[in-house]
Design a protein around this motif. Structure first.
Motif, PDB file in Angstrom:
ATOM      1  N   MET A   1       0.608  34.417 -23.155  1.00 38.61           N
ATOM      2  CA  MET A   1       0.062  33.079 -22.593  1.00 38.61           C
ATOM      3  C   MET A   1      -0.251  32.120 -23.948  1.00 38.61           C
ATOM      4  N   THR A   2       0.241  30.802 -23.964  1.00 38.54           N
ATOM      5  CA  THR A   2       0.043  29.888 -24.985  1.00 38.54           C
ATOM      6  C   THR A   2      -1.493  29.351 -25.206  1.00 38.54           C
ATOM      7  N   LEU A   3      -1.702  28.885 -25.983  1.00 38.19           N
ATOM      8  CA  LEU A   3      -2.811  28.200 -26.301  1.00 38.19           C
ATOM      9  C   LEU A   3      -3.346  27.351 -25.323  1.00 38.19           C
ATOM     10  N   SER A   4      -2.468  26.255 -24.984  1.00 35.67           N
ATOM     11  CA  SER A   4      -2.663  25.307 -24.054  1.00 35.67           C
ATOM     12  C   SER A   4      -2.853  25.840 -22.788  1.00 35.67           C
ATOM     13  N   GLU A   5      -1.940  27.113 -22.331  1.00 35.13           N
ATOM     14  CA  GLU A   5      -2.212  27.560 -21.048  1.00 35.13           C
ATOM     15  C   GLU A   5      -3.729  28.319 -21.093  1.00 35.13           C
ATOM     16  N   LYS A   6      -4.178  29.039 -22.097  1.00 36.19           N
ATOM     17  CA  LYS A   6      -5.764  29.557 -22.194  1.00 36.19           C
ATOM     18  C   LYS A   6      -6.680  28.235 -22.028  1.00 36.19           C
ATOM     19  N   ALA A   7      -6.290  27.109 -22.633  1.00 39.31           N
ATOM     20  CA  ALA A   7      -7.153  26.054 -22.634  1.00 39.31           C
ATOM     21  C   ALA A   7      -7.236  25.529 -21.098  1.00 39.31           C
ATOM     22  N   TYR A   8      -6.149  25.312 -20.635  1.00 36.03           N
ATOM     23  CA  TYR A   8      -6.182  24.754 -18.983  1.00 36.03           C
ATOM     24  C   TYR A   8      -6.697  25.732 -18.120  1.00 36.03           C
ATOM     25  N   LEU A   9      -6.600  27.014 -18.352  1.00 38.19           N
ATOM     26  CA  LEU A   9      -7.247  28.265 -17.572  1.00 38.19           C
ATOM     27  C   LEU A   9      -8.735  28.135 -17.631  1.00 38.19           C
ATOM     28  N   ALA A  10      -9.226  28.198 -18.958  1.00 34.62           N
ATOM     29  CA  ALA A  10     -10.699  27.912 -19.304  1.00 34.62           C
ATOM     30  C   ALA A  10     -11.427  26.816 -18.769  1.00 34.62           C
ATOM     31  N   ILE A  11     -10.736  25.558 -18.903  1.00 32.09           N
ATOM     32  CA  ILE A  11     -11.466  24.359 -18.542  1.00 32.09           C
ATOM     33  C   ILE A  11     -11.433  24.387 -17.003  1.00 32.09           C
TER      34      ILE A  11
ATOM     35  N   ASP B   1     -16.589  18.718 -28.862  1.00 25.07           N
ATOM     36  CA  ASP B   1     -17.254  19.531 -27.867  1.00 25.07           C
ATOM     37  C   ASP B   1     -16.540  20.586 -27.316  1.00 25.07           C
ATOM     38  N   LEU B   2     -15.309  20.200 -26.730  1.00 27.43           N
ATOM     39  CA  LEU B   2     -14.358  21.317 -26.269  1.00 27.43           C
ATOM     40  C   LEU B   2     -14.040  22.297 -27.125  1.00 27.43           C
ATOM     41  N   SER B   3     -13.508  21.675 -28.666  1.00 31.57           N
ATOM     42  CA  SER B   3     -13.254  22.629 -29.573  1.00 31.57           C
ATOM     43  C   SER B   3     -14.109  23.573 -29.803  1.00 31.57           C
ATOM     44  N   GLU B   4     -15.520  23.245 -29.890  1.00 30.41           N
ATOM     45  CA  GLU B   4     -16.418  24.126 -30.279  1.00 30.41           C
ATOM     46  C   GLU B   4     -16.518  25.068 -29.141  1.00 30.41           C
ATOM     47  N   ARG B   5     -16.560  24.403 -28.135  1.00 32.23           N
ATOM     48  CA  ARG B   5     -16.813  25.355 -26.575  1.00 32.23           C
ATOM     49  C   ARG B   5     -15.753  26.556 -26.813  1.00 32.23           C
ATOM     50  N   TYR B   6     -14.461  26.224 -26.897  1.00 31.56           N
ATOM     51  CA  TYR B   6     -13.392  27.034 -26.400  1.00 31.56           C
ATOM     52  C   TYR B   6     -12.880  27.666 -27.568  1.00 31.56           C
ATOM     53  N   ALA B   7     -13.342  27.123 -28.719  1.00 27.69           N
ATOM     54  CA  ALA B   7     -12.765  27.781 -30.167  1.00 27.69           C
ATOM     55  C   ALA B   7     -11.257  27.211 -30.289  1.00 27.69           C
ATOM     56  N   MET B   8     -10.778  26.365 -29.911  1.00 27.40           N
ATOM     57  CA  MET B   8      -9.270  26.036 -29.967  1.00 27.40           C
ATOM     58  C   MET B   8      -9.304  24.665 -30.400  1.00 27.40           C
ATOM     59  N   GLY B   9      -8.061  24.211 -31.149  1.00 26.27           N
ATOM     60  CA  GLY B   9      -7.738  23.030 -31.786  1.00 26.27           C
ATOM     61  C   GLY B   9      -7.801  22.076 -30.826  1.00 26.27           C
ATOM     62  N   PHE B  10      -7.484  20.839 -31.160  1.00 24.32           N
ATOM     63  CA  PHE B  10      -7.283  19.589 -30.422  1.00 24.32           C
ATOM     64  C   PHE B  10      -5.974  19.403 -29.515  1.00 24.32           C
ATOM     65  N   SER B  11      -4.912  20.053 -30.163  1.00 24.08           N
ATOM     66  CA  SER B  11      -3.592  19.689 -29.630  1.00 24.08           C
ATOM     67  C   SER B  11      -3.531  20.390 -28.262  1.00 24.08           C
ATOM     68  N   PRO B  12      -4.009  21.993 -28.305  1.00 25.46           N
ATOM     69  CA  PRO B  12      -3.631  22.511 -26.717  1.00 25.46           C
ATOM     70  C   PRO B  12      -4.829  22.183 -25.768  1.00 25.46           C
TER      71      PRO B  12
END
Length: 219
Positions: free
Chosen positions: A1-11, A30-41
């Motif tokens: 699963m890509t980071l983009s997919e993980k971000a999508y499912l989590a949000i 805020d989202l980057s801190e909440r989900y521990a991900m970079g801006f691109s995904p």
């Protein structure tokens, strides 16, 4: 699963569950801190959620969680009835023994979870989804199933938070499990007309319950 997919499912999950409230700004930091991900995904995820109408974009302001309204809820449920009625007819036409067995198993699992002494709305919801998805699984139409997924997510945004706020996993004066069982019985009997009618009545009652509770909250 890509980071983009993980971000999508989590949000997506947090929007449906009401953890990200309707109208709430979705700031990248805020989202980057909440989900521990970079801006691109996160941007890719938000663009995908915008297509599903769970997120809206505002010029110069970025993204925010889509607002809620009785009108949108009713439109989504009316559209669910159209799409799922058609998909259910096709499933009844094409379904085999494995499909029938999957419906029986999904209903049994849902009933078990509802009857547990400790009620967990999210566990019930997972099995509720599985049951409704099982009904349509044999329709042989990826597009119909994709629309089911989108519309299911949209309507759950209304159903789940309101039920939690009301302090009960199911509306009063309704035996929802009896409704589910009646739908399953008609489907397994290959009675398409009865199955479609019962499914439409099931969703119509849900729309009425949500509308009444939204009016109570607004008051």
């Amino acid at each position: 699963m890509t980071l983009s997919e993980k971000a999508y499912l989590a949000i997506r999950r947090d929007i449906i569950q009401g953890k990200l409230a309707a109208g709430q700004p979705l700031r990248m930091a805020d989202l980057s801190e909440r989900y521990a991900m970079g801006f691109s995904p996160l941007r890719e995820a938000l663009s995908r959620l915008q297509v599903e109408r769970l997120v809206v974009a505002e010029a110069l302001r970025g993204f925010k969680v889509a607002p809620l309204s009785v009108q949108e809820m009713q439109d989504a449920i009316d559209t669910r009835i159209l799409v799922e009625s058609d998909a259910l007819r096709l499933s009844i036409q094409h379904g085999d023994d494995d499909w029938s067995a999957a419906i029986v198993a999904a209903l049994y699992a849902l009933n078990l979870q509802v009857e547990r002494s400790i009620v967990n709305v999210w566990d019930i919801e997972a099995r509720h989804y599985a049951f409704h998805r099982a009904l349509l699984a044999a329709c042989q139409s990826p597009w119909r199933l994709e629309f089911f997924e989108r519309l299911y997510a949209t309507t759950e945004r209304y159903r789940i938070p309101i039920l939690i706020a009301a302090g009960t996993p199911s509306p009063s004066r309704r035996d929802i499990q009896a409704e589910h069982s009646a739908i399953a019985d008609a489907v397994l009997a290959h009675d398409a007309e009865t199955a479609v009618r019962l499914l439409a009545e099931h969703y119509t009652r849900t729309a009425m319950t949500i509308s009444a509770r939204m009016a109570t909250v607004a008051a």
